[in-house]
Design a protein around this motif. Structure first.
Motif, PDB file in Angstrom:
ATOM      1  N   GLY A  19       2.006  -2.783  35.770  1.00 46.73           N
ATOM      2  CA  GLY A  19       2.595  -2.108  36.927  1.00 46.73           C
ATOM      3  C   GLY A  19       1.868  -0.806  37.142  1.00 46.73           C
ATOM      4  O   GLY A  19       0.773  -0.596  36.610  1.00 46.73           O
ATOM      5  N   LYS A  39       5.715  -2.391  25.775  1.00 45.53           N
ATOM      6  CA  LYS A  39       5.351  -1.823  27.077  1.00 45.53           C
ATOM      7  C   LYS A  39       4.780  -0.427  26.875  1.00 45.53           C
ATOM      8  O   LYS A  39       5.424   0.432  26.261  1.00 45.53           O
ATOM      9  CB  LYS A  39       6.586  -1.759  27.986  1.00 45.53           C
ATOM     10  CG  LYS A  39       6.279  -1.174  29.367  1.00 45.53           C
ATOM     11  CD  LYS A  39       7.420  -1.357  30.340  1.00 45.53           C
ATOM     12  CE  LYS A  39       7.047  -0.802  31.708  1.00 45.53           C
ATOM     13  NZ  LYS A  39       8.066  -1.056  32.723  1.00 45.53           N
ATOM     14  N   ASP A 136      12.534  -6.865  22.569  1.00 47.89           N
ATOM     15  CA  ASP A 136      12.560  -8.306  22.335  1.00 47.89           C
ATOM     16  C   ASP A 136      11.623  -8.972  23.327  1.00 47.89           C
ATOM     17  O   ASP A 136      11.474  -8.500  24.462  1.00 47.89           O
ATOM     18  CB  ASP A 136      13.986  -8.854  22.564  1.00 47.89           C
ATOM     19  CG  ASP A 136      14.786  -8.867  21.269  1.00 47.89           C
ATOM     20  OD1 ASP A 136      14.172  -8.741  20.197  1.00 47.89           O
ATOM     21  OD2 ASP A 136      16.022  -8.980  21.351  1.00 47.89           O
ATOM     22  N   TYR A 138      10.816 -12.190  25.678  1.00 46.11           N
ATOM     23  CA  TYR A 138      11.456 -13.347  26.335  1.00 46.11           C
ATOM     24  C   TYR A 138      10.349 -14.157  26.993  1.00 46.11           C
ATOM     25  O   TYR A 138       9.512 -13.606  27.710  1.00 46.11           O
ATOM     26  CB  TYR A 138      12.470 -12.869  27.382  1.00 46.11           C
ATOM     27  CG  TYR A 138      13.521 -11.966  26.783  1.00 46.11           C
ATOM     28  CD1 TYR A 138      14.696 -12.487  26.256  1.00 46.11           C
ATOM     29  CD2 TYR A 138      13.314 -10.588  26.710  1.00 46.11           C
ATOM     30  CE1 TYR A 138      15.639 -11.657  25.679  1.00 46.11           C
ATOM     31  CE2 TYR A 138      14.253  -9.758  26.133  1.00 46.11           C
ATOM     32  CZ  TYR A 138      15.416 -10.298  25.619  1.00 46.11           C
ATOM     33  OH  TYR A 138      16.342  -9.471  25.047  1.00 46.11           O
ATOM     34  N   GLU A 186      11.423 -11.013  39.048  1.00 44.73           N
ATOM     35  CA  GLU A 186      10.384 -10.649  38.068  1.00 44.73           C
ATOM     36  C   GLU A 186      10.922  -9.689  37.017  1.00 44.73           C
ATOM     37  O   GLU A 186      10.352  -9.555  35.938  1.00 44.73           O
ATOM     38  CB  GLU A 186       9.193  -9.981  38.774  1.00 44.73           C
ATOM     39  CG  GLU A 186       8.389 -10.891  39.677  1.00 44.73           C
ATOM     40  CD  GLU A 186       8.914 -10.912  41.107  1.00 44.73           C
ATOM     41  OE1 GLU A 186      10.143 -10.723  41.305  1.00 44.73           O
ATOM     42  OE2 GLU A 186       8.103 -11.135  42.024  1.00 44.73           O
ATOM     43  N   ASN A 187      11.999  -8.990  37.345  1.00 46.17           N
ATOM     44  CA  ASN A 187      12.563  -8.027  36.386  1.00 46.17           C
ATOM     45  C   ASN A 187      13.762  -8.602  35.644  1.00 46.17           C
ATOM     46  O   ASN A 187      14.539  -7.865  35.040  1.00 46.17           O
ATOM     47  CB  ASN A 187      12.960  -6.726  37.113  1.00 46.17           C
ATOM     48  CG  ASN A 187      11.739  -5.916  37.498  1.00 46.17           C
ATOM     49  OD1 ASN A 187      10.672  -6.095  36.901  1.00 46.17           O
ATOM     50  ND2 ASN A 187      11.868  -5.042  38.466  1.00 46.17           N
ATOM     51  N   ASP A 200      12.893  -3.349  33.113  1.00 49.52           N
ATOM     52  CA  ASP A 200      12.193  -2.463  34.038  1.00 49.52           C
ATOM     53  C   ASP A 200      13.118  -1.496  34.788  1.00 49.52           C
ATOM     54  O   ASP A 200      13.442  -1.699  35.960  1.00 49.52           O
ATOM     55  CB  ASP A 200      11.363  -3.275  35.049  1.00 49.52           C
ATOM     56  CG  ASP A 200      10.422  -2.362  35.814  1.00 49.52           C
ATOM     57  OD1 ASP A 200      10.377  -1.158  35.503  1.00 49.52           O
ATOM     58  OD2 ASP A 200       9.733  -2.848  36.738  1.00 49.52           O
TER      59      ASP A 200
END
Ligand SMILES: Nc1ncnc2c1ncn2[C@@H]1O[C@H](COP(=O)(O)OP(=O)(O)OP(=O)(O)O)[C@@H](O)[C@H]1O
Length: 447
Positions: A19, A39, A136, A138, A186-187, A200
């Motif tokens: 992003g 992230k 975590d 996913y 997407e989040n 996010d």
């Protein structure tokens, strides 16, 4: 290009997202072999919120990749970083967040973290270039699942499960004064049992109201008052703008259309720039012409997608109406769906039990449950593990530097065996890291 880099015990294996200010990596803990998502939230952020900045974001993420690449390279692809006590980030006030904007996203995330449908954060690791959020992992996001896998196309109960979980987690956020502002598939991440997890919090806000035409969010999901506020709409008397919570509810309405019709109704809720939306404003029934929605679902959507944010449906009513809905589409496999019993609703929304479990697992005290602070840690650790464990949780001061004098016992780790080589290098480097970072504001590894 950042694979084979390692941060503490996390080996980065591939990039899974990018992003404007962050890159997300899949990582494996070299000790436990558990999978994580890491992230990198970059420092030195400049404000950019609108979806129209997308091209700019792509350029920025390429710059971030290059910066990270050189950063890792200068440390032989292995970073040893101190972690920051999660409570100290969650407690940062507005003024402190203004000074350290890269912590804002993490602070918002942690404020609502006790809900079972919020992505679990394990550690926050600090470096001069970026802050690394260890979460975590996913394997799927809701977008891929709806569009590529058509996972919801035949299963009305599954749609209800995921949608109710989303309503529940959003209600939790709003009850704690956090407004996500970027609700989109997407989040939303999914685990192997199709439970939904919100991630996010980069655009989230504590402001109960946002100004008209503020352009925060992603175009497909953005409420009209944020893009092209109709002149007929007046904001509050003192002109503070429109309720942030209603903007999130609008986005949920678009997600309900995605789940049931595998379509978006319009590109953006702008009456002058989007024909479909223009016709919808003139007559909401156009939804039944352009989408295969049933009469039931149409009526529900009409109550969610109200132009006036003040008259949009509440999250509680939305949950009741979705639970009771017996027809999502006019034909096909979703034209007959069973109404949910109370037990099923309870089962889908993991509820308080799930929250308690999450708190117990990670020992975070939420804003209203301070007594969790005194939970005794009776796990037996070897002396080396004890120092590793204590070092893995270091306070940060409001200006972002690390406070080594204030060491907390952090996340309760299961007893584990550290390889000898790893142990000695890690412990030594972590000590020097913390000292050097704190005193000089720069991290100097000592090999
Ligand atoms: N915990 C996770 N597990 C698996 N994938 C994840 C995880 N967190 C993020 N991702 C993936 O990375 C993508 C980008 O993550 P995120 O939205 O947090 O970053 P961002 O920099 O804010 O991106 P954007 O600006 O596009 O919203 C997500 O859409 C998702 O596909």
């Amino acid at each position: 290009m950042l694979t084979n880099c390692q941060i503490n015990n996390f080996q980065l294996t591939r990039q899974i997202g990018s992003g404007a200010y962050g890159l997300v990596f899949h990582a494996v803990d070299v000790i436990t072999e558990n999978e994580y998502a890491v992230k990198a939230v970059m420092k030195n952020q400049a404000a950019s919120t609108s979806a129209s900045a997308a091209n700019n974001d792509i350029k920025k993420s390429a710059v971030l990749q290059t910066q990270l690449y050189h950063y890792f390279k200068s440390f032989e692809n292995r970073l040893f970083l101190p972690s920051i006590n999660l409570d100290s980030i969650r407690g940062l006030g507005e003024e402190q967040l203004m000074r350290s904007p890269h912590f804002r996203e993490i602070a918002m995330h942690l404020r609502v973290h006790s809900h079972p449908n919020v992505v679990t954060v394990h550690q926050v690791l600090e470096s001069p270039l970026a802050t690394f959020l260890v979460m975590d992992y996913y394997p799927r996001d809701l977008f891929t699942s709806i569009v590529d896998d058509q996972h919801f196309a035949h299963d009305g109960q599954l749609i209800k499960k995921v949608f109710l979980q989303l309503c529940s987690v959003l209600k939790h956020c709003h009850d704690r004064g956090v407004y996500h502002c970027d609700i989109k598939p997407e989040n939303i991440l999914l685990d192997g049992d199709d439970n939904a997890f919100l991630c996010d919090f980069g655009l989230s806000t504590l402001s109960t109201h946002l100004p008209a035409n503020v352009c925060v969010g992603s175009s497909y999901y953005m409420a009209p008052e944020r893009i092209s506020c109709p002149t007929s709409l007046t904001s509050t008397e003192d002109n503070q703008g429109f309720p942030s919570a209603s903007g999130d509810v609008w986005s949920l309405g678009i997600i309900l259309i995605n789940l049931t019709c595998i379509r978006n109704p319009w590109l953006k809720a702008h009456q002058l720039e989007d024909n479909t939306f223009h016709y919808f404003v003139k007559d909401p029934k156009v939804l039944m012409k352009i989408l295969p929605v049933s009469q039931d679902l149409y009526q529900l959507l009409a109550d969610i997608l109200r132009l006036d944010p003040y008259s949009r449906i509440s999250l509680e009513s939305l949950m009741e109406r979705v639970s009771a809905c017996t027809r999502f589409t006019s034909s096909g496999p979703l034209s007959q769906v069973e109404a949910l019993t109370e037990e099923q609703v309870h089962e889908f929304i993991i509820g308080n039990r799930g929250m308690e479990m999450k708190k117990m697992l990670y020992d975070y005290h939420s804003e209203d449950e301070e007594e969790a602070e005194d939970v005794e840690d009776d796990t037996e650790y070897s002396s080396e593990e004890e120092s590793y464990r204590q070092l893995s949780s270091v306070d940060t001061t409001p200006n972002g530097s690390v406070d080594v004098d204030h060491v907390h016992v952090g996340v309760k780790q299961p007893k584990r065996i550290l390889p000898d080589d790893f142990k000695s290098r890690y412990l030594q480097l972590n000590l020097s890291t913390v000292t050097n970072y704190s005193s000089q504001g720069r991290w100097l590894p000592q090999y």
